[in-house]
Design an enzyme around this catalytic site. Structure first.
Site, PDB file in Angstrom:
ATOM      1  N   TRP A  79       0.854  -1.188   0.000  1.00 60.93           N
ATOM      2  CA  TRP A  79       0.000   0.000   0.000  1.00 60.93           C
ATOM      3  C   TRP A  79       0.890   1.237   0.000  1.00 60.93           C
ATOM      4  O   TRP A  79       1.696   1.435   0.903  1.00 60.93           O
ATOM      5  CB  TRP A  79      -0.919   0.014   1.220  1.00 60.93           C
ATOM      6  N   SER A 101       6.911   6.568  -0.483  1.00 61.55           N
ATOM      7  CA  SER A 101       6.928   5.738   0.725  1.00 61.55           C
ATOM      8  C   SER A 101       5.749   4.786   0.649  1.00 61.55           C
ATOM      9  O   SER A 101       4.711   5.108   0.039  1.00 61.55           O
ATOM     10  CB  SER A 101       6.849   6.575   2.002  1.00 61.55           C
ATOM     11  N   SER A 102       5.916   3.612   1.255  1.00 58.96           N
ATOM     12  CA  SER A 102       4.847   2.621   1.190  1.00 58.96           C
ATOM     13  C   SER A 102       4.972   1.631   2.329  1.00 58.96           C
ATOM     14  O   SER A 102       6.006   1.561   3.008  1.00 58.96           O
ATOM     15  CB  SER A 102       4.889   1.863  -0.144  1.00 58.96           C
ATOM     16  N   SER A 103       3.904   0.873   2.521  1.00 55.89           N
ATOM     17  CA  SER A 103       3.929  -0.301   3.379  1.00 55.89           C
ATOM     18  C   SER A 103       4.057  -1.507   2.452  1.00 55.89           C
ATOM     19  O   SER A 103       3.094  -1.920   1.821  1.00 55.89           O
ATOM     20  CB  SER A 103       2.646  -0.393   4.218  1.00 55.89           C
TER      21      SER A 103
END
Length: 384
Positions: A79, A101-103
């Site tokens: 995500w 940026s991400s998960s």
């Protein structure tokens, strides 16, 4: 919701184990214990479907049912949480731009930790805190006192720090350039990078004890990726092989290609191409081509590839030949980009067109070279 979240965590751990993303009970337990929903903040971005440029639409936590938010959290999906520096919760509406940026999908995160060899009592440096989810997994498995994590983006770092505190984790968190490491906590047993690099900063390597490991994705401006695990030696160098599978991460901001405005493709010398340009759409073919022209930015697709050399302004453009089944290339500038790509790709093809796991990387104080097959096989220098 607490019972549902626990059920979903265990379901995710079961799914990751079934797919061999996680095999060590230590890290499976970390997945089962870590509430990923806490690390998605108050919003995430969903991408639009092709075709056309990707539009990123923020999905706010308070705009959907709690069970739907949990369902999103426990998908084995990456995500995106920030676009061009704008966190999803701060977005005024749908955006176009590049993820910053991400998960990352939990399966890859857990696999990365396992592949690093991290074990209890190891001191680990993580480069790229991101949302803090991977940091929390490390804390669960190793203890907060053994974990140091660095995040370059101050907004992402602040959000991760809060999420980690809210879940009871207190690792050493640094806001700064992860490529510089954190000498104050050295030496480390393991360094795990959740961003990609064009080369390995030598100062970072010196923060790892002899026999320790660095796990990092090698990448570049042609969008080739290869995950390599390096073991540090007693002489200030390191070596190791690229690993099976297909791993990609956002490139470290300090290693990203320089921005440029509109460009013009100028006439050059034209000749037949010795290779099918579409080989650059193949994962391994793209990796090999990037080794040959590390300062070139790749554009285009299929038979119409474009390479722009950031250092010299050299250009190469391919297209299907009009009067045959082959292809042509047009080049200009001091660096014959396509010549170098052809040489590298043909060397790789003569070896059977292997996956990047047939390559390795050797680092000395003077050079960094990626080699094919064995350390004395064909090799290409990384840009340092």
């Amino acid at each position: 919701m607490t019972d549902l979240a626990a059920t979903l965590r265990h379901g995710l751990a079961d799914a990751l184990a079934a797919e061999d993303w996680v095999t060590d009970p230590l890290w499976r337990g970390a997945v089962e214990a870590t509430p990923r929903e806490n690390f998605l903040g108050q919003a995430l971005y969903k991408p639009s479907e092709p075709p056309g440029p990707t539009t990123w639409t923020p999905v706010r936590r308070d705009s959907i049912a709690p069970e739907d938010w949990l369902a999103l959290a426990y998908e084995d999906t990456t995500w995106v949480t920030q676009i061009d520096g704008i966190l999803a919760e701060d977005a005024p509406g749908p955006l176009t731009g590049a993820p910053t940026s991400s998960s990352t999908l939990p399966g890859l995160v857990a696999q990365m930790i396992e592949r690093s060899g991290a074990a209890p009592a190891d001191r680990v440096l993580e480069i790229g805190t991101g949302t803090g989810y991977s940091t929390a997994l490390l804390c669960h498995g190793l203890g907060e006192h053994n974990v140091t994590s660095i995040e370059v983006d101050p907004h992402a770092a602040d959000r991760a720090r809060k999420a980690l505190a809210d879940t009871g984790h207190t690792p050493t968190l640094i806001t700064g350039d992860g490529l510089r490491g954190h000498p104050g906590g050295a030496p480390y047993d393991r360094v795990i990078a959740t961003c990609a690099m064009r080369h390995i900063p030598y100062g970072l390597l010196r923060q790892i004890r002899p026999g320790g490991t660095l796990l990092v994705t090698l990448a570049g401006w042609s969008f080739g990726h290869g995950l390599v695990r390096l073991t540090v030696d007693d002489n200030g160098g390191a070596s190791g092989r690229f690993l099976p599978g297909y791993t990609s991460f956002m490139i470290a901001r300090a290693h990203d290609r320089p921005p440029h405005g509109p460009f013009e493709l100028l006439p050059g010398e034209r000749r037949p191409s010795r290779i099918d340009p579409a080989i650059l759409d193949d994962w391994a073919g793209r990796f090999v081509a990037q080794l040959a022209v590390p300062s070139a930015e790749r554009l285009g697709l299929g038979t119409e590839q474009i390479l722009l050399d950031v250092a010299t302004g050299s250009q190469a453009r391919t297209r299907r030949a009009q009067d045959s089944d082959g292809w042509t290339v047009e080049q200009r500038g001091p660096v014959r980009l396509w010549d170098a790509v052809e040489d590298a790709v043909e060397t790789w093809q003569r070896a059977g067109s292997p996956h990047p796991s047939e390559f390795g990387l050797t680092i000395t104080p003077d050079a960094q070279r990626v080699w094919l097959g064995t350390p004395d096989g064909p090799s290409w220098a990384l840009p340092i």
